[in-house]
Design a protein around this motif. Structure first.
Motif: not given
Length: 772
Positions: A502-514, A541-547
């Motif tokens: 759910i952590a990585t999903w949150c990162l993905k969804y926040t990028i999409e929301a932006i 970029n950092h979020w995408q690296d974590i994803i």
């Protein structure tokens, strides 16, 4: 498991009085209206075992934390919804003997909660020690029309005597919470007074300085005639009462009408509170009991019109789903964005009456489908208004740069849970907040919510996750260390699969929301980026690296996601092999033994599969379900509903039905031996999910409503309504067909059994039940 509640489609019925079950019944027969509520305590004196409880929404006390060893980051208090002024008291003395069911011989007794009208009725016949035999019928309700008011109609009929009955109709503010950490009483008296027909008591909470003003007026009739009695005023500390004395004759009934109101400084200026209280009291007294009851029944009919679930052929299942829906409506109406849903609602003190992640994970879907859109939106706005507090909570734990950690337990946005393995480690609650934003937009199609409120919350949550992970040189992956997943029978584990997912999903969804806000409202996006000091390139970029590089534990041989690192190191014992005397584990085993076992309190990996089922094929879901369900003891109220939904999806209808019955009758049958503390309100939304998302197969995909209904063998049919994007669809499923009815002027395209169908305005569509 108890089995003393009589099965009835619209009523909850208890026949006969067992003092050992009384606290359970006090929970089950609780009443409320979203603004105030109470346990089903007796109006008259009861010296037996009882848990007295009256509650006023939004009023709380910061009870100082009590722990053996203080740790940095601990909250200083646990916020508790207070046991407030007891307004129902009618102390009855018959020929100088106090009426008390604990000392009298109970000849007949029944309690009935009428879910169509929202009323609690109690009838009993007792023989007192002095030989008096009398019959009582008490009817009361908390009005959902006048939501600061409650009313009682209490009729006494003497059967074998003449004499006198003394009535003391009281407001008792000398109360305390059973869960008070230091046995402290939380209220101070401001003033108490009477003015002819009414009595009033004003109290103030210590520390938080909430004011609650309560007022009563009591009328007495004999054989239907108003006696015109004037009360004698009685007062002591935090207590005020009206006393009456009535001469009675054998078989001639007297009826007491008690009107009460509770107003708080949350909704009125303190200087205006007393005046508003008296005006509110006069308003309901002028209406009278009969008019208030009619209005109550009509208002409940409106709630049932769109919120009912109808089950034919299984009275126990029908009663249970209505009980759960009824309690949800009693707890939360959605009219005030400052309020939220406590796990016990107005039915008990356990968990402090505070807000948990349960609201977003379980309750939101119920209100999305059964209530006006603003109700669900207010649940999200509640979290938006607490964003700054969530950032402060994260800062206390060492996070920075606007990272937000929403509290596990809160009333005002501040974390107030003091068990370290929950407060510091059960961080998946952050993901539930983000998922609720996604779920709301997916359901309503209102993407503008992202720009108005949602994106700021998502950025704070994403920043938290990006700081909470760390890079593992050994694994060459990002890892999530020292967490507690939804399975609270595991603490301080590494790489809990659900939390990481759910952590990585949150990162993905926040990028999409932006990106979505950039398209819809560029100026608002720039405003948010400036307000949050957001470095688009660096942070994304950092979020995408974590994803891309997140570590998820799995076992390729078994084909399952591992609940966490080392889960298979545990002795793999199945629940079916547990001796019955060992259950429930949390009452029979040491905590050390529980933590070392493989047993799971509630859905953990399966919680993630439930949220993100579109990401997994059916075989993957089946393997994980088969593995984890056998190890789950379901000792959380939130567990059976998730399993019911997944079991129904997999076609295991017998198990789905079993899970449904367990979640729906959890409190009615006291499955976990804890109903006496209060009902499990938030899990009741899971009961609705078990029917609608489980057996109904309701999902929202690509802006379309999807249904894949199946029928449990024991049911003749079931039906429910879904409010979806200005359309209201009734879904009825029986053994032969599925019937869809559009009750709106708006046409709707939807998918059923995987095939797109068009439902015209006010149209009906019938399909073969075996089209799947």
């Amino acid at each position: 498991m108890k089995n003393y509640i009589k099965h009835n489609e619209w009523q909850i019925i208890e026949e006969g009085f067992d003092p050992h079950l009384n606290k359970i019944s006090e929970s089950i027969f609780s009443i409320g209206n979203g603004r105030m509520g109470q346990r089903a305590n007796f109006e008259e004196v009861y010296t037996g075992e009882t848990l007295q409880g009256n509650y006023v929404a939004g009023v709380y006390y910061p009870d100082k934390t009590r722990v053996g060893w203080w740790k940095n980051g601990y909250p200083e208090y646990f916020a508790k919804v207070l046991n407030a002024t007891n307004w129902i008291g009618l102390n009855i003395t018959v020929n100088d003997e106090v009426l008390d069911l604990n000392t009298s011989e109970v000849l007949e007794f029944s309690r009935v909660l009428d879910m169509q009208q929202g009323t609690l009725t109690r009838k009993f016949v007792v023989k007192q020690v002095n030989g008096n035999v009398l019959e009582v019928e008490a009817i009361r309700f908390c009005s959902i029309v006048d939501d600061e008011a409650g009313v009682i109609k209490y009729t006494i009929t003497p059967h074998n005597f003449d004499g006198k009955i003394t009535i003391e109709s009281s407001l008792d503010g000398d109360v305390k919470n059973q869960d008070s950490n230091y046995d402290e009483k939380f209220w101070n008296e401001i003033n108490a007074r009477e003015d002819g027909d009414y009595a009033l008591l004003n109290l103030e909470t210590k520390k938080t300085a909430f004011w609650v003003s309560s007022a009563i007026q009591t009328l007495i009739k004999q054989e239907g005639k108003d006696l015109g009695l004037k009360p004698v005023f009685n007062k002591k500390e935090k207590y005020v009462a009206q006393q009456f004395e009535v001469a009675v004759k054998r078989d001639q009934a007297i009826t007491i009408y008690k009107y009460a109101v509770n107003l708080s400084s949350e909704n009125y200026k303190k200087e205006d509170l007393e005046k508003a209280t008296i005006e509110r009291l006069k308003k309901v007294v002028a209406k009278g009991f009969d008019q208030m009851l009619t209005e109550q029944a009509n208002a409940w009919a409106v709630k049932w019109q769109n919120g009912d679930v109808v089950i034919e052929g299984d009275v126990a299942a029908q009663q249970a789903i209505r009980f759960n829906i009824f309690q949800l409506h009693q707890t939360y109406t959605g009219e005030d964005a400052r309020l939220n849903i406590g796990p016990k609602g107005f039915t008990g003190e356990k968990y402090g009456g505070s807000t948990y992640w349960d609201t977003e994970a379980y309750c939101l879907p119920f209100y999305l489908a059964t209530a006006p859109q603003q109700v669900a939106e207010n649940l999200l706005i509640y979290r938006y208004k607490h964003l700054e507090k969530a950032i402060e909570n994260a800062e206390k734990l060492g996070f920075r740069h606007g990272a937000a950690l929403y509290p596990m337990v809160t009333i005002n946005g501040e974390e107030c849970h003091n068990e370290w393995e929950i407060t510091f480690e059960e961080i998946h609650r952050n993901g539930a907040i983000a998922f609720a934003i996604f779920n709301y937009i997916r359901y309503t199609g209102e993407q503008k919510y992202l720009a108005e409120y949602g994106l700021e919350v998502l950025i704070g949550i994403a920043r938290f996750w990006s700081q909470r992970v760390n890079w593992s040189i050994e694994k060459e992956k990002y890892v999530m260390l020292g967490v507690t997943g939804p399975n609270e029978y595991e603490n301080n584990v590494n790489n809990n699969w659900y939390t990481s997912t759910i952590a990585t999903w949150c990162l993905k969804y926040t990028i999409e929301a932006i990106d979505l806000v950039r398209i819809d409202n560029t100026s608002r996006l720039n405003e948010i980026l400036s307000k949050t000091n957001f470095n688009v390139e660096k942070e994304i970029n950092h979020w995408q690296d974590i994803i891309n590089k997140m570590f998820y534990p799995e076992d390729k041989n078994l084909g399952i996601f591992l609940q966490q690192d080392g889960y298979l190191d545990k002795e793999q014992v199945l629940v079916k092999d547990l001796p019955a005397v060992d259950r429930p584990l949390n009452q029979k085993w040491s905590w050390d033994r529980i933590l070392r076992s493989c047993f799971i309190k509630q859905a953990d990996v399966l919680q993630g599969i439930y949220f993100f089922e579109e990401d997994y094929d059916l075989d993957t879901i089946q393997r994980n379900y088969n593995f984890y369900e056998q190890r789950t003891v379901h000792e959380s109220s939130l567990s059976p509903c998730v399993h019911a939904i997944i079991a129904a999806k997999l076609g295991d209808l017998d198990r789905a039905y079993e899970f449904y019955l367990r979640t729906s009758r959890l409190d009615l049958d006291d499955y976990n031996n804890d109903t006496e503390d209060g009902l499990h309100i938030t899990s009741m939304a899971g009961t609705w999910l078990s029917v609608v998302e489980g057996f109904g197969g309701m999902r929202i995909k690509n802006n379309h409503l999807h249904l894949h209904p199946v029928l449990p063998e024991k049911w003749e049919s079931y039906a429910f309504k879904i409010g979806f994007r200005q359309a209201i669809v009734t879904v009825k499923v029986d053994k032969q067909k599925v019937t869809l009815k559009n009750e709106n002027e708006k046409a709707l395209s939807l998918h059923i059994f995987g095939k797109e169908e068009h439902l015209i305005a006010n149209g009906t569509l019938e399909l073969n039940a075996h089209s799947n």
